[in-house]
Design a protein around this motif. Structure first.
Motif, PDB file in Angstrom:
ATOM      1  N   TYR A 185       0.139   5.132   1.268  1.00 41.34           N
ATOM      2  CA  TYR A 185      -0.759   6.075   1.913  1.00 41.34           C
ATOM      3  C   TYR A 185      -0.109   7.454   1.886  1.00 41.34           C
TER       4      TYR A 185
ATOM      5  N   TYR B 224      -3.072   0.331  -3.827  1.00 38.31           N
ATOM      6  CA  TYR B 224      -2.720  -0.933  -3.213  1.00 38.31           C
ATOM      7  C   TYR B 224      -2.504  -1.977  -4.297  1.00 38.31           C
TER       8      TYR B 224
ATOM      9  N   ARG C 282      -4.498  15.538   8.895  1.00 35.08           N
ATOM     10  CA  ARG C 282      -5.452  14.600   8.290  1.00 35.08           C
ATOM     11  C   ARG C 282      -5.036  13.164   8.587  1.00 35.08           C
ATOM     12  N   GLY C 283      -5.918  12.277   8.320  1.00 34.06           N
ATOM     13  CA  GLY C 283      -5.620  10.861   8.504  1.00 34.06           C
ATOM     14  C   GLY C 283      -4.795  10.327   7.359  1.00 34.06           C
ATOM     15  N   LEU C 284      -4.732   9.041   7.284  1.00 39.51           N
ATOM     16  CA  LEU C 284      -3.982   8.370   6.237  1.00 39.51           C
ATOM     17  C   LEU C 284      -4.913   8.095   5.064  1.00 39.51           C
TER      18      LEU C 284
ATOM     19  N   ARG D 205       8.923  12.326   3.884  1.00 38.80           N
ATOM     20  CA  ARG D 205       8.360  13.683   3.943  1.00 38.80           C
ATOM     21  C   ARG D 205       8.697  14.377   2.638  1.00 38.80           C
TER      22      ARG D 205
ATOM     23  N   PHE E 232       3.251  13.516   3.696  1.00 37.07           N
ATOM     24  CA  PHE E 232       4.017  12.430   4.299  1.00 37.07           C
ATOM     25  C   PHE E 232       3.515  11.134   3.677  1.00 37.07           C
TER      26      PHE E 232
ATOM     27  N   TYR F   4       0.831  -1.200   0.000  1.00 34.12           N
ATOM     28  CA  TYR F   4       0.000   0.000   0.000  1.00 34.12           C
ATOM     29  C   TYR F   4       0.868   1.254   0.000  1.00 34.12           C
TER      30      TYR F   4
ATOM     31  N   GLU G  95      -7.054   4.235  -5.501  1.00 32.15           N
ATOM     32  CA  GLU G  95      -8.210   4.592  -4.695  1.00 32.15           C
ATOM     33  C   GLU G  95      -8.736   5.989  -5.006  1.00 32.15           C
TER      34      GLU G  95
ATOM     35  N   LEU H 113       3.566   7.069   3.164  1.00 35.17           N
ATOM     36  CA  LEU H 113       3.857   5.854   3.916  1.00 35.17           C
ATOM     37  C   LEU H 113       3.580   4.623   3.065  1.00 35.17           C
TER      38      LEU H 113
ATOM     39  N   PHE I 227       4.208  -0.692   8.662  1.00 33.41           N
ATOM     40  CA  PHE I 227       4.496   0.547   7.950  1.00 33.41           C
ATOM     41  C   PHE I 227       5.992   0.825   7.890  1.00 33.41           C
ATOM     42  N   GLY I 228       6.393   1.492   6.809  1.00 33.83           N
ATOM     43  CA  GLY I 228       7.719   2.062   6.749  1.00 33.83           C
ATOM     44  C   GLY I 228       7.761   3.326   7.590  1.00 33.83           C
ATOM     45  N   GLN I 229       8.923   3.945   7.628  1.00 38.88           N
ATOM     46  CA  GLN I 229       9.083   5.143   8.450  1.00 38.88           C
ATOM     47  C   GLN I 229       8.637   6.411   7.722  1.00 38.88           C
TER      48      GLN I 229
ATOM     49  N   LEU J 251      -5.551   6.380   1.609  1.00 36.75           N
ATOM     50  CA  LEU J 251      -5.053   5.296   0.781  1.00 36.75           C
ATOM     51  C   LEU J 251      -4.957   5.762  -0.659  1.00 36.75           C
TER      52      LEU J 251
ATOM     53  N   GLY K  80      -9.015   6.354   9.744  1.00 37.38           N
ATOM     54  CA  GLY K  80      -9.650   7.585  10.177  1.00 37.38           C
ATOM     55  C   GLY K  80      -8.638   8.714  10.216  1.00 37.38           C
ATOM     56  N   LYS K  81      -9.071   9.904  10.635  1.00 36.10           N
ATOM     57  CA  LYS K  81      -8.219  11.083  10.586  1.00 36.10           C
ATOM     58  C   LYS K  81      -7.283  11.206  11.768  1.00 36.10           C
TER      59      LYS K  81
ATOM     60  N   GLN L  68      -0.328  11.152   4.027  1.00 38.18           N
ATOM     61  CA  GLN L  68      -0.837  11.818   5.217  1.00 38.18           C
ATOM     62  C   GLN L  68      -0.532  13.299   5.097  1.00 38.18           C
TER      63      GLN L  68
END
Lengths: 111, 112
Positions: free
Chosen positions: A36, A49, A42-44, A107, A88, A34, A59, A90, A102-104, A46, B103-104, A38
């Motif tokens: 992602y 994938y 905000r959230g992650l 940025r 960011f 995947y 997505e 991921l 997850f990877g690190q 997608l 989620g956020k 960020q």
């Protein structure tokens, strides 16, 4: 357990330049992979994938693309970066209905 | 589309208090749920997971509760410590079971 290698850790690129972020996975075979993103506050989200070599699902429509040339390699690319591509990024790996590793992260700042 | 949302973007607690972080998901077919902790500049780290055939699961100082009727997930942290300060994400698998939808995030701040 799985180890996700993601590089570079930070990247500053001018608008219009190309992008290539690479992710490799150790400790498993045939993973789901995947990408992602960020954004601040905000959230992650997608982005892509992949359930196998050459199989990519997107997505959200965007300026980015992904490729999976090998079982444990996942690449995120862009031909021409936009300011809005900053964030960011991921890479993650999972065996299906199991936890994602997850990877690190990278940025990316587009200037 | 599918979504996963957290109820509060921030939560501030005192050291030693119990913390509860809530999350709602939209896909009633979701079978797998995870809580992640993310410290600044790092990738998310797994905390605890739960499958849809359970309604509660306990780990070390953490408990996840799943209410499938109202599609609600919560993370309880007992005796919260300053090291628990981070952003917490819940995630649920998508309809195809091929990806996790996040989620956020809730930012947990623990003061001494």
């Amino acid at each position: 357990s799985q180890t996700i290698h993601q590089w570079p850790a930070t990247l500053v690129q001018p608008v219009g330049s190309p992008l290539s972020l690479e992710c490799t996975v150790e400790g498993t075979s045939n993973p789901n992979l995947y990408w992602y993103r960020q954004a601040a506050g905000r959230g992650l989200q997608l982005l892509f994938y992949s359930v196998g070599i050459g199989q990519i699902s997107s997505e959200v429509p965007q300026n980015l693309s992904a490729s999976r040339p090998q079982d444990r390699q996942f690449i995120l690319s862009s031909k021409k970066l936009l300011l809005s591509d900053s964030g960011f990024y991921l890479c993650a790996s999972t065996g299906g209905h199991t936890e994602a590793f997850f990877g690190q992260g990278t940025r990316l700042t587009v200037v | 589309g599918e979504s996963v949302g957290l109820h509060l973007p921030t939560l501030s607690v005192q050291e030693g208090d119990n913390s509860i972080i809530n999350c709602a998901y939209s896909n009633s077919a979701s079978d797998y749920f995870i809580w992640y902790k993310q410290e600044s500049g790092k990738g998310p780290q797994f905390i605890i997971d739960i499958r849809s055939n359970m309604d509660k699961r306990q780990g070390q100082r953490v408990t996840v509760l799943l209410n499938k009727t109202v599609k609600h997930l919560s993370l309880q942290i007992a005796a919260t410590q300053p090291g628990d300060s981070a952003v917490y994400f819940c995630a649920a698998d998508n309809q195809a079971g091929t990806a996790l939808i996040f989620g956020k995030g809730t930012t947990l701040s623990v003061s001494s």
